[in-house]
Scaffold this motif. Structure first.
Motif, PDB file in Angstrom:
ATOM      1  N   ASP A 106       1.788 -10.891 -14.632  1.00 36.97           N
ATOM      2  CA  ASP A 106       2.653 -11.787 -16.131  1.00 36.97           C
ATOM      3  C   ASP A 106       2.442 -12.934 -15.692  1.00 36.97           C
ATOM      4  N   SER A 107       2.799 -14.094 -16.700  1.00 33.98           N
ATOM      5  CA  SER A 107       2.348 -15.186 -16.861  1.00 33.98           C
ATOM      6  C   SER A 107       3.094 -16.333 -16.018  1.00 33.98           C
ATOM      7  N   ASP A 108       4.123 -15.533 -15.456  1.00 34.26           N
ATOM      8  CA  ASP A 108       5.359 -16.885 -14.379  1.00 34.26           C
ATOM      9  C   ASP A 108       5.296 -16.897 -13.477  1.00 34.26           C
ATOM     10  N   ILE A 109       3.754 -16.672 -13.285  1.00 32.87           N
ATOM     11  CA  ILE A 109       3.446 -16.014 -11.661  1.00 32.87           C
ATOM     12  C   ILE A 109       2.300 -17.772 -11.433  1.00 32.87           C
ATOM     13  N   ILE A 110       2.742 -18.657 -10.093  1.00 33.76           N
ATOM     14  CA  ILE A 110       1.899 -18.930  -9.423  1.00 33.76           C
ATOM     15  C   ILE A 110       1.188 -19.038  -8.419  1.00 33.76           C
ATOM     16  N   TRP A 111      -0.368 -18.837  -8.292  1.00 29.46           N
ATOM     17  CA  TRP A 111      -1.207 -18.742  -7.038  1.00 29.46           C
ATOM     18  C   TRP A 111      -0.779 -19.493  -6.060  1.00 29.46           C
ATOM     19  N   CYS A 112      -0.490 -18.923  -4.770  1.00 29.80           N
ATOM     20  CA  CYS A 112      -0.504 -20.187  -3.955  1.00 29.80           C
ATOM     21  C   CYS A 112      -1.742 -20.261  -2.952  1.00 29.80           C
ATOM     22  N   LYS A 113      -2.341 -18.993  -2.436  1.00 25.88           N
ATOM     23  CA  LYS A 113      -3.317 -18.949  -1.496  1.00 25.88           C
ATOM     24  C   LYS A 113      -4.985 -17.587  -1.531  1.00 25.88           C
ATOM     25  N   ASN A 114      -5.435 -18.381  -0.951  1.00 26.01           N
ATOM     26  CA  ASN A 114      -6.748 -17.277  -1.130  1.00 26.01           C
ATOM     27  C   ASN A 114      -6.750 -15.565  -0.948  1.00 26.01           C
ATOM     28  N   PRO A 115      -6.929 -14.838  -1.991  1.00 24.46           N
ATOM     29  CA  PRO A 115      -6.183 -13.873  -2.593  1.00 24.46           C
ATOM     30  C   PRO A 115      -7.064 -12.572  -1.456  1.00 24.46           C
ATOM     31  N   ASP A 116      -8.578 -13.097  -1.626  1.00 25.71           N
ATOM     32  CA  ASP A 116      -9.253 -12.028  -0.727  1.00 25.71           C
ATOM     33  C   ASP A 116      -8.803 -11.021  -0.222  1.00 25.71           C
ATOM     34  N   SER A 117      -7.528 -11.121   1.283  1.00 27.11           N
ATOM     35  CA  SER A 117      -7.430 -10.476   2.087  1.00 27.11           C
ATOM     36  C   SER A 117      -6.263  -9.150   1.241  1.00 27.11           C
ATOM     37  N   LEU A 118      -5.974  -9.953  -0.273  1.00 25.81           N
ATOM     38  CA  LEU A 118      -4.982  -9.166  -0.367  1.00 25.81           C
ATOM     39  C   LEU A 118      -5.597  -7.717  -1.385  1.00 25.81           C
ATOM     40  N   TRP A 119      -6.770  -8.334  -1.472  1.00 26.76           N
ATOM     41  CA  TRP A 119      -7.766  -7.187  -2.600  1.00 26.76           C
ATOM     42  C   TRP A 119      -8.281  -6.719  -1.602  1.00 26.76           C
ATOM     43  N   LYS A 120      -8.274  -6.787  -0.722  1.00 27.86           N
ATOM     44  CA  LYS A 120      -8.651  -5.632   0.723  1.00 27.86           C
ATOM     45  C   LYS A 120      -7.403  -4.613   0.768  1.00 27.86           C
ATOM     46  N   SER A 121      -5.919  -4.637   1.039  1.00 25.78           N
ATOM     47  CA  SER A 121      -4.840  -4.412   1.170  1.00 25.78           C
ATOM     48  C   SER A 121      -4.497  -3.484   0.165  1.00 25.78           C
ATOM     49  N   LEU A 122      -4.939  -4.219  -0.992  1.00 32.64           N
ATOM     50  CA  LEU A 122      -4.570  -3.028  -2.647  1.00 32.64           C
ATOM     51  C   LEU A 122      -5.846  -1.924  -3.027  1.00 32.64           C
ATOM     52  N   GLY A 123      -6.676  -2.649  -2.121  1.00 32.22           N
ATOM     53  CA  GLY A 123      -7.802  -1.840  -2.498  1.00 32.22           C
ATOM     54  C   GLY A 123      -8.182   0.184  -1.911  1.00 32.22           C
ATOM     55  N   VAL A 124      -6.924  -0.104  -1.574  1.00 31.02           N
ATOM     56  CA  VAL A 124      -6.567   2.016  -1.054  1.00 31.02           C
ATOM     57  C   VAL A 124      -5.842   2.783  -1.389  1.00 31.02           C
ATOM     58  N   PHE A 125      -5.249   1.717  -2.558  1.00 34.26           N
ATOM     59  CA  PHE A 125      -4.527   2.699  -3.699  1.00 34.26           C
ATOM     60  C   PHE A 125      -5.232   3.005  -4.261  1.00 34.26           C
ATOM     61  N   ASP A 126      -5.167   4.337  -5.443  1.00 38.02           N
ATOM     62  CA  ASP A 126      -5.514   4.446  -6.906  1.00 38.02           C
ATOM     63  C   ASP A 126      -5.023   3.526  -7.662  1.00 38.02           C
ATOM     64  N   PHE A 127      -3.443   3.296  -7.609  1.00 32.56           N
ATOM     65  CA  PHE A 127      -2.755   2.776  -9.091  1.00 32.56           C
ATOM     66  C   PHE A 127      -1.222   2.624  -7.822  1.00 32.56           C
ATOM     67  N   THR A 128      -0.767   1.048  -7.796  1.00 33.81           N
ATOM     68  CA  THR A 128       0.604   0.788  -7.600  1.00 33.81           C
ATOM     69  C   THR A 128       1.114  -0.158  -7.711  1.00 33.81           C
ATOM     70  N   ILE A 129       1.941  -0.720  -8.344  1.00 36.39           N
ATOM     71  CA  ILE A 129       2.916  -1.535  -8.562  1.00 36.39           C
ATOM     72  C   ILE A 129       4.063  -2.475  -7.579  1.00 36.39           C
ATOM     73  N   THR A 130       4.351  -3.423  -7.119  1.00 32.92           N
ATOM     74  CA  THR A 130       4.798  -4.103  -6.047  1.00 32.92           C
ATOM     75  C   THR A 130       6.205  -3.539  -6.382  1.00 32.92           C
ATOM     76  N   GLY A 131       6.959  -3.821  -4.967  1.00 30.70           N
ATOM     77  CA  GLY A 131       8.593  -3.410  -5.007  1.00 30.70           C
ATOM     78  C   GLY A 131       9.079  -3.453  -3.995  1.00 30.70           C
ATOM     79  N   ASN A 132      10.373  -2.976  -4.036  1.00 28.90           N
ATOM     80  CA  ASN A 132      10.914  -1.709  -2.799  1.00 28.90           C
ATOM     81  C   ASN A 132      11.122  -0.255  -2.771  1.00 28.90           C
ATOM     82  N   LEU A 133      11.389   0.119  -1.698  1.00 31.72           N
ATOM     83  CA  LEU A 133      10.514   1.790  -1.421  1.00 31.72           C
ATOM     84  C   LEU A 133      11.926   1.790  -1.497  1.00 31.72           C
TER      85      LEU A 133
END
Length: 348
Positions: A106-133
């Motif tokens: 979404d466009s109403d987002i401000i980045w606050c820190k380096n996303p390198d580790s985030l990409w690693k954690s997302l890499g285990v998913f085929d498809f996902t969306i952020t949220g609560n279980l």
């Protein structure tokens, strides 16, 4: 026309621009383009390498070119009119998998820190969306006292039973990750089907809410992911939280959002009180709950992203986006006599 569209889609699917990349979409009023540019500006503070794609209308593409700001994006593609809406785009992200791994934002987002580790954690998913279980009773349902009627009549439970679901997540679609075309298409297609059967559910149109002009895509995506046993990406993870909501009295920051620190209550229920508009009323509840062990515990953290999702909390983002736009366009005007926009971008 259909043949051309099919060929274009096939070429997009077969040829990826890079291994990992960010995808923004912008349409409608020019302010949304300014918001996207502001978000990308904050992203480039921490990630100068991964490409950023923009999907937008012909009008907004021309504005970027006229203002000399096209250099901010690795690729700019015009999106068809039927996809220029929340549902129209997010139920069709499988048609815009420009990279091997795609992060739709979404466009109403401000980045606050380096996303390198985030990409690693997302890499285990085929498809996902952020949220609560687990979604709360308000998710996609009536607001105010109307939710009590849903509760006493067991409407949420009946919706799940009718569609053969055992749980319903609270999807927050400000961030969508996709790297498997087949699974992404399955989720999107099923979500479209779920939305078309809205009358069989307890969900209400988001357009009924004050200040909202578009239908929500979230409850339909949540139902599709539940039906397909597709996991969500937990967005509340303490110090590892992907994104946190901007709440004025819970967030410390400078004007440019280069420094961001959020107050994060460790108990999920207590932290959910951030949605209460009145800070005084919220403080009263927090004081009462803090009497119980652990309920008042909190930490100070910097999330990967700060999300301005609450309508009554958007003003600081609007100000940042407008100031950022003026600074970028002004600097290009000043430097236009010394070189092209791309040359200026390289120097900066």
């Amino acid at each position: 026309y259909l043949d051309i569209k099919k060929k274009l889609l096939k070429s997009i699917l077969n040829k990826k621009l890079a291994k990992e990349g960010y995808v923004y979409v912008s349409y409608g009023h020019t302010k949304y383009l300014k918001h996207t540019v502001a978000s990308v500006t904050s992203l480039r503070r921490y990630d100068k390498d991964r490409p950023v794609a923009l999907l937008c209308t012909e009008k907004q593409k021309k504005i970027l070119e006229d203002k000399g700001l096209s250099y901010l994006f690795s690729v700019v593609k015009v999106i068809p009119e039927e996809h220029c809406s929340i549902v129209g785009f997010k139920h069709n992200v499988y048609q815009y998998m420009l990279f091997e791994r795609n992060l739709y934002l979404d466009s109403d987002i401000i980045w606050c820190k380096n996303p390198d580790s985030l990409w690693k954690s997302l890499g285990v998913f085929d498809f996902t969306i952020t949220g609560n279980l687990v979604s709360d009773i308000y998710f996609g349902a009536a607001k105010g006292f109307g939710v009590l009627k849903d509760f006493f009549l067991g409407r949420r439970r009946r919706t799940l039973k009718k569609f053969g679901l055992t749980y319903l997540s609270r999807v927050q679609s400000g961030m969508i990750f996709a790297q498997d075309y087949s699974q992404t298409k399955k989720v999107c297609s099923l979500a479209s089907e779920m939305l078309s059967r809205k009358e069989e559910t307890h969900f209400k149109s988001r357009k009924m809410e004050q200040g909202r002009s578009e239908e929500s895509c979230e409850w339909s995506l949540a139902m599709a992911m539940s039906k397909l046993n597709n996991p969500i990406y937990p967005w509340l993870q303490g110090h590892n939280s992907l994104q946190l909501d901007y709440i004025a009295d819970l967030t410390e920051h400078d004007e440019e959002f280069e420094y961001v620190a959020c107050k994060y209550y460790c108990n999920d229920f207590v932290y959910s009180l951030r949605g209460i508009k009145s800070s005084r009323l919220r403080a009263v509840f927090l004081k009462i709950l803090s009497l119980f062990p652990g309920k008042g515990d909190f930490l100070i953290t910097t999330p990967y992203c700060l999300h301005f999702g609450w309508l009554h909390e958007k003003t600081p983002f609007y100000s940042f986006a407008e100031t950022n736009w003026k600074q970028l366009t002004a600097s290009l005007k000043i430097n236009s006599t010394t070189g092209s926009a791309s040359d200026i971008a390289k120097k900066s």
